[in-house]
Scaffold this motif. Structure first.
Motif, PDB file in Angstrom:
ATOM      1  N   ALA A 136       0.834  -1.195   0.000  1.00  0.00           N
ATOM      2  CA  ALA A 136       0.000   0.000   0.000  1.00  0.00           C
ATOM      3  C   ALA A 136       0.871   1.248   0.000  1.00  0.00           C
ATOM      4  CB  ALA A 136      -0.920  -0.002   1.220  1.00  0.00           C
ATOM      5  N   LYS A 137       0.289   2.347  -0.447  1.00  0.00           N
ATOM      6  CA  LYS A 137       0.986   3.633  -0.452  1.00  0.00           C
ATOM      7  C   LYS A 137       0.645   4.408   0.822  1.00  0.00           C
ATOM      8  CE  LYS A 137       1.250   4.206  -5.464  1.00  0.00           C
ATOM      9  NZ  LYS A 137       0.920   5.075  -6.630  1.00  0.00           N
ATOM     10  N   PHE A 138       1.681   4.886   1.481  1.00  0.00           N
ATOM     11  CA  PHE A 138       1.517   5.647   2.717  1.00  0.00           C
ATOM     12  C   PHE A 138       2.124   7.042   2.554  1.00  0.00           C
ATOM     13  CE2 PHE A 138       1.165   1.276   4.000  1.00  0.00           C
ATOM     14  CZ  PHE A 138       0.259   1.278   5.039  1.00  0.00           C
ATOM     15  N   ARG A 139       1.625   7.967   3.355  1.00  0.00           N
ATOM     16  CA  ARG A 139       2.162   9.321   3.330  1.00  0.00           C
ATOM     17  C   ARG A 139       3.572   9.341   3.927  1.00  0.00           C
ATOM     18  NH1 ARG A 139      -3.061  13.042   5.257  1.00  0.00           N
ATOM     19  NH2 ARG A 139      -4.559  12.103   3.786  1.00  0.00           N
ATOM     20  N   ALA A 140       4.419  10.195   3.383  1.00  0.00           N
ATOM     21  CA  ALA A 140       5.781  10.367   3.898  1.00  0.00           C
ATOM     22  C   ALA A 140       5.978  11.826   4.288  1.00  0.00           C
ATOM     23  CB  ALA A 140       6.809   9.952   2.857  1.00  0.00           C
ATOM     24  N   TYR A 141       6.749  12.040   5.357  1.00  0.00           N
ATOM     25  CA  TYR A 141       6.923  13.386   5.907  1.00  0.00           C
ATOM     26  C   TYR A 141       8.410  13.707   6.059  1.00  0.00           C
ATOM     27  CZ  TYR A 141       2.118  12.249   7.291  1.00  0.00           C
ATOM     28  OH  TYR A 141       0.814  11.838   7.294  1.00  0.00           O
ATOM     29  N   ASP A 142       8.683  14.982   6.259  1.00  0.00           N
ATOM     30  CA  ASP A 142      10.067  15.420   6.444  1.00  0.00           C
ATOM     31  C   ASP A 142      10.530  15.300   7.883  1.00  0.00           C
ATOM     32  OD1 ASP A 142      10.456  16.083   3.751  1.00  0.00           O
ATOM     33  OD2 ASP A 142       9.537  18.060   4.021  1.00  0.00           O
ATOM     34  N   SER A 143       9.583  15.134   8.831  1.00  0.00           N
ATOM     35  CA  SER A 143       9.951  15.047  10.243  1.00  0.00           C
ATOM     36  C   SER A 143       8.842  14.363  11.034  1.00  0.00           C
ATOM     37  CB  SER A 143      10.198  16.448  10.825  1.00  0.00           C
ATOM     38  OG  SER A 143       8.974  17.170  10.889  1.00  0.00           O
ATOM     39  N   PRO A 144       9.140  13.819  12.207  1.00  0.00           N
ATOM     40  CA  PRO A 144       8.088  13.245  13.049  1.00  0.00           C
ATOM     41  C   PRO A 144       7.046  14.272  13.463  1.00  0.00           C
ATOM     42  CG  PRO A 144      10.258  12.510  13.782  1.00  0.00           C
ATOM     43  CD  PRO A 144      10.485  13.586  12.764  1.00  0.00           C
ATOM     44  N   GLU A 145       7.461  15.515  13.720  1.00  0.00           N
ATOM     45  CA  GLU A 145       6.527  16.555  14.124  1.00  0.00           C
ATOM     46  C   GLU A 145       5.474  16.790  13.040  1.00  0.00           C
ATOM     47  OE1 GLU A 145       9.761  16.711  14.330  1.00  0.00           O
ATOM     48  OE2 GLU A 145      10.248  17.104  16.437  1.00  0.00           O
ATOM     49  N   GLU A 146       5.899  16.731  11.775  1.00  0.00           N
ATOM     50  CA  GLU A 146       4.969  16.901  10.664  1.00  0.00           C
ATOM     51  C   GLU A 146       3.944  15.773  10.653  1.00  0.00           C
ATOM     52  OE1 GLU A 146       5.143  17.103   5.782  1.00  0.00           O
ATOM     53  OE2 GLU A 146       6.922  17.641   6.950  1.00  0.00           O
ATOM     54  N   SER A 147       4.386  14.577  11.030  1.00  0.00           N
ATOM     55  CA  SER A 147       3.476  13.431  11.090  1.00  0.00           C
ATOM     56  C   SER A 147       2.420  13.639  12.168  1.00  0.00           C
ATOM     57  CB  SER A 147       4.258  12.143  11.363  1.00  0.00           C
ATOM     58  OG  SER A 147       3.400  11.030  11.442  1.00  0.00           O
ATOM     59  N   PHE A 148       2.817  14.135  13.348  1.00  0.00           N
ATOM     60  CA  PHE A 148       1.864  14.407  14.426  1.00  0.00           C
ATOM     61  C   PHE A 148       0.824  15.433  13.965  1.00  0.00           C
ATOM     62  CE2 PHE A 148       4.881  12.420  17.346  1.00  0.00           C
ATOM     63  CZ  PHE A 148       4.031  11.847  18.280  1.00  0.00           C
ATOM     64  N   ARG A 149       1.263  16.480  13.305  1.00  0.00           N
ATOM     65  CA  ARG A 149       0.330  17.526  12.887  1.00  0.00           C
ATOM     66  C   ARG A 149      -0.637  17.023  11.816  1.00  0.00           C
ATOM     67  NH1 ARG A 149       4.751  20.816  14.322  1.00  0.00           N
ATOM     68  NH2 ARG A 149       4.069  22.353  15.869  1.00  0.00           N
ATOM     69  N   ASP A 150      -0.147  16.198  10.902  1.00  0.00           N
ATOM     70  CA  ASP A 150      -1.032  15.679   9.865  1.00  0.00           C
ATOM     71  C   ASP A 150      -2.059  14.718  10.465  1.00  0.00           C
ATOM     72  OD1 ASP A 150      -1.781  15.539   7.087  1.00  0.00           O
ATOM     73  OD2 ASP A 150      -0.953  13.512   7.050  1.00  0.00           O
ATOM     74  N   TYR A 151      -1.647  13.948  11.459  1.00  0.00           N
ATOM     75  CA  TYR A 151      -2.579  13.043  12.138  1.00  0.00           C
ATOM     76  C   TYR A 151      -3.690  13.845  12.828  1.00  0.00           C
ATOM     77  CZ  TYR A 151      -4.338  10.155  15.986  1.00  0.00           C
ATOM     78  OH  TYR A 151      -5.152   9.509  16.880  1.00  0.00           O
ATOM     79  N   ALA A 152      -3.309  14.896  13.548  1.00  0.00           N
ATOM     80  CA  ALA A 152      -4.303  15.725  14.227  1.00  0.00           C
ATOM     81  C   ALA A 152      -5.233  16.394  13.222  1.00  0.00           C
ATOM     82  CB  ALA A 152      -3.607  16.780  15.084  1.00  0.00           C
ATOM     83  N   LYS A 153      -4.673  16.822  12.102  1.00  0.00           N
ATOM     84  CA  LYS A 153      -5.486  17.447  11.058  1.00  0.00           C
ATOM     85  C   LYS A 153      -6.469  16.447  10.468  1.00  0.00           C
ATOM     86  CE  LYS A 153      -5.020  19.881   6.633  1.00  0.00           C
ATOM     87  NZ  LYS A 153      -4.046  20.368   5.599  1.00  0.00           N
ATOM     88  N   LEU A 154      -6.010  15.204  10.291  1.00  0.00           N
ATOM     89  CA  LEU A 154      -6.877  14.159   9.748  1.00  0.00           C
ATOM     90  C   LEU A 154      -8.070  13.898  10.662  1.00  0.00           C
ATOM     91  CD1 LEU A 154      -7.372  11.787   7.703  1.00  0.00           C
ATOM     92  CD2 LEU A 154      -6.004  10.367   9.261  1.00  0.00           C
ATOM     93  N   LEU A 155      -7.829  13.797  11.973  1.00  0.00           N
ATOM     94  CA  LEU A 155      -8.907  13.487  12.909  1.00  0.00           C
ATOM     95  C   LEU A 155      -9.855  14.664  13.102  1.00  0.00           C
ATOM     96  CD1 LEU A 155      -7.368  10.866  13.446  1.00  0.00           C
ATOM     97  CD2 LEU A 155      -7.762  11.188  15.875  1.00  0.00           C
ATOM     98  N   THR A 156      -9.298  15.844  13.327  1.00  0.00           N
ATOM     99  CA  THR A 156     -10.145  17.000  13.645  1.00  0.00           C
ATOM    100  C   THR A 156     -10.832  17.592  12.421  1.00  0.00           C
ATOM    101  OG1 THR A 156      -8.231  18.492  13.474  1.00  0.00           O
ATOM    102  CG2 THR A 156      -8.747  17.600  15.660  1.00  0.00           C
TER     103      THR A 156
END
Length: 288
Positions: free
Chosen positions: A212-232
């Motif tokens: 499967a294809k997954f999103r890739a980020y430049d940093s762990p912090e970016e991953s946290f923010r995208d997760y929060a954006k996805l949920l909220t």
């Protein structure tokens, strides 16, 4: 005047110890750092005084020089930390850069992240890889929690669950870290970087390996923010978000709503995530 750090105890080990102490108690670490800087200064003063004194040439040799240097270091240590000394002024100056609360570190540029080595792990019965994961990502989770209203413990625990406490990091095709801590897939609307990974999906209750294809980020912090954006930002997860914000101590309710919304296909996902959240809370208390 150039201070020679090799002439005193401010070596790699003592620096690492100061960093670890700063993660636990920034004020005491500042005091210790101020004393070490004052000791370095006093030691340099002693050296300059010796250099300005004429030598007779009769008794001086390499052994006597080493003895003199050791004696100077001892005197410098004894003169450090006295009332009205330099360390108090250095401590006041260093304290100006300290964040007021642990969660301020990421945003203010103060003590950015707790440093290694971790303190007394065997005594606290905390596996090292678990403690290191929390130590590495705790600041990012708290920063995103302030922005989104999602509990930091919930986000940190879900990242731990998805990555096996950081031991199963997702890799891009070139071998670089994708920094995808939440297993978020790259759907048709995703325009960022992508990592293709073999993963386990449950179809009619049966586990299957798929690519499967997954999103890739430049940093762990970016991953946290995208997760929060996805949920909220998605009505699909509205009940999970509402549950988390209303009852930040109810891990089971949040996990159940998240699974019900279809976040993962594993039929045991809610139970597994709730256990990891509770474990994360206990570990953070142990490390506090």
């Amino acid at each position: 005047m150039t201070l020679n750090a090799a002439s005193f105890a401010l070596d790699t080990q003592s620096t690492d110890a100061l960093r670890a102490q700063a993660a636990r108690d920034p004020k005491s670490a500042t005091k210790a750092a101020a004393k070490q800087f004052e000791a370095l200064f006093m030691n340099e003063v002693m050296k300059r005084m010796r250099a300005a004194t004429l030598e007779s040439g009769l008794m001086e040799n390499r052994l006597s020089q080493i003895g003199t240097e050791m004696l100077d270091q001892q005197f410098a240590t004894q003169m450090t930390g006295l009332p009205g000394g330099l360390s108090a002024a250095i401590e006041r100056q260093l304290s100006r850069g300290l964040p007021s609360t642990p969660g301020d570190a990421l945003s203010t540029g103060g003590l950015a992240k707790p440093a290694e080595p971790l303190p007394d792990l065997p005594k606290k019965n905390v596996p090292e890889h678990v403690a290191r994961f929390i130590q590495r990502h705790g600041d990012a989770a708290r920063a995103v929690a302030q922005e989104s209203g999602l509990p930091a413990d919930f986000m940190l625990a879900q990242a731990a669950h998805e990555t096996g406490w950081g031991r199963a990091r997702m890799k891009a095709s070139d071998g670089s870290d994708a920094h995808n801590l939440f297993g978020i897939k790259a759907g048709p609307g995703w325009t960022g970087k992508v990592a293709e990974v073999t993963t386990t999906e449950y179809v009619n209750g049966q586990a299957r390996k798929v690519v499967a294809k997954f999103r890739a980020y430049d940093s762990p912090e970016e991953s946290f923010r995208d997760y929060a954006k996805l949920l909220t930002g998605n009505q699909r997860y509205a009940q999970a978000v509402a549950s988390a914000q209303a009852a930040p101590d109810n891990a089971a309710a949040f996990a159940k709503h998240l699974q019900k919304a279809g976040y993962a296909t594993d039929p045991e996902y809610a139970n597994k995530l709730a256990r990891v959240i509770n474990t994360t809370v206990r570990v953070q208390r142990a490390l506090a």
